[in-house]
Design a protein around this motif. Structure first.
Motif, mmCIF file in Angstrom:
data_model
loop_
_atom_site.group_PDB
_atom_site.id
_atom_site.type_symbol
_atom_site.label_atom_id
_atom_site.label_comp_id
_atom_site.label_asym_id
_atom_site.label_seq_id
_atom_site.Cartn_x
_atom_site.Cartn_y
_atom_site.Cartn_z
ATOM 1 N N ASN A 28 0.254 -4.345 2.709
ATOM 2 C CA ASN A 28 -1.028 -4.391 3.390
ATOM 3 C C ASN A 28 -0.961 -3.905 4.836
ATOM 4 O OD1 ASN A 28 -3.727 -4.716 3.667
ATOM 5 N ND2 ASN A 28 -3.756 -6.900 3.213
ATOM 6 N N GLU A 51 2.937 -2.413 -1.455
ATOM 7 C CA GLU A 51 1.575 -2.522 -1.957
ATOM 8 C C GLU A 51 0.544 -2.432 -0.841
ATOM 9 O OE1 GLU A 51 1.095 -4.921 -6.030
ATOM 10 O OE2 GLU A 51 1.336 -6.179 -4.271
ATOM 11 N N ALA A 52 -0.646 -1.959 -1.228
ATOM 12 C CA ALA A 52 -1.828 -1.944 -0.362
ATOM 13 C C ALA A 52 -1.599 -1.162 0.932
ATOM 14 C CB ALA A 52 -2.293 -3.372 -0.067
ATOM 15 N N TYR A 76 -1.776 -0.353 -5.494
ATOM 16 C CA TYR A 76 -2.829 -0.165 -4.492
ATOM 17 C C TYR A 76 -2.452 0.872 -3.440
ATOM 18 C CZ TYR A 76 -4.870 -4.300 -6.597
ATOM 19 O OH TYR A 76 -5.415 -5.197 -7.491
ATOM 20 N N ASN A 77 -1.986 2.017 -3.923
ATOM 21 C CA ASN A 77 -1.700 3.161 -3.070
ATOM 22 C C ASN A 77 -2.410 4.371 -3.661
ATOM 23 O OD1 ASN A 77 0.257 2.578 -0.766
ATOM 24 N ND2 ASN A 77 1.229 1.491 -2.459
ATOM 25 N N TYR A 100 -3.310 0.383 -9.752
ATOM 26 C CA TYR A 100 -4.238 1.016 -8.815
ATOM 27 C C TYR A 100 -3.615 2.192 -8.069
ATOM 28 C CZ TYR A 100 -7.638 -2.596 -9.723
ATOM 29 O OH TYR A 100 -8.534 -3.425 -10.329
ATOM 30 N N ASN A 101 -3.107 3.143 -8.838
ATOM 31 C CA ASN A 101 -2.647 4.426 -8.323
ATOM 32 C C ASN A 101 -3.267 5.499 -9.198
ATOM 33 O OD1 ASN A 101 -0.565 4.189 -6.048
ATOM 34 N ND2 ASN A 101 0.135 2.620 -7.465
#
Length: 151
Positions: A28, A51-52, A76-77, A100-101
């Protein structure tokens, strides 16, 4: 651990020069650019959490050299490309999250074939094909989260 600091820029190529580094927790922030390939040169690194962030590019196959790696969180990238089948060499890996890529292609049959993998989190990518049928052979796998056709 440098999580939640809004750090911007790229992850430096020499980031893991400390050969005793065990944790690399950059969760993050606002890191951009690619995951440095030379990260695979650090033998004691056991936990990576990127992540993130806003990382781009592919998952480096050099990660497969990390014999002590237990946690790999890249979710998340903005990662792209295919999932390197060489990651099957990570025999201690217990948690692998790439959710989430924009990773595409098929999920390699041999990915995660080890006795320690507990969590496979692949959802919200661009995978095609079927979920490998040998997933049921993973003795400790307790949590699977991905989209795709079930064989």
């Amino acid at each position: 651990d440098i999580s939640y600091n809004s750090i911007e820029g790229t992850i430096p190529e020499n980031i893991g020069l400390n050969s005793n580094l065990i944790y690399m927790i950059y969760w993050n922030n606002k890191f951009t650019g690619t995951i440095p390939g030379n990260i695979g040169l650090y033998p004691s690194l056991a936990h990576i959490n990127f992540e993130a962030n806003e990382l781009t590019g592919t998952i480096p196959h050099e990660l497969s050299r990390m014999g002590q790696l237990e946690t790999l969180k890249l979710g998340y990238n903005k990662l792209t490309g295919t999932l390197p089948s060489s990651l099957s060499k990570l025999q201690r890996l217990g948690l692998f999250d790439i959710s989430y890529n924009s990773i595409e292609g098929t999920i390699p049959e041999n990915i995660g074939l080890n006795s320690n993998l507990i969590y496979m989190i692949y959802w919200n990518n661009k995978f095609t094909g079927t979920i490998p049928g040998n997933i049921g052979l993973y003795p400790s796998l307790a949590h699977i989260n991905f989209e795709g056709t079930i064989p």
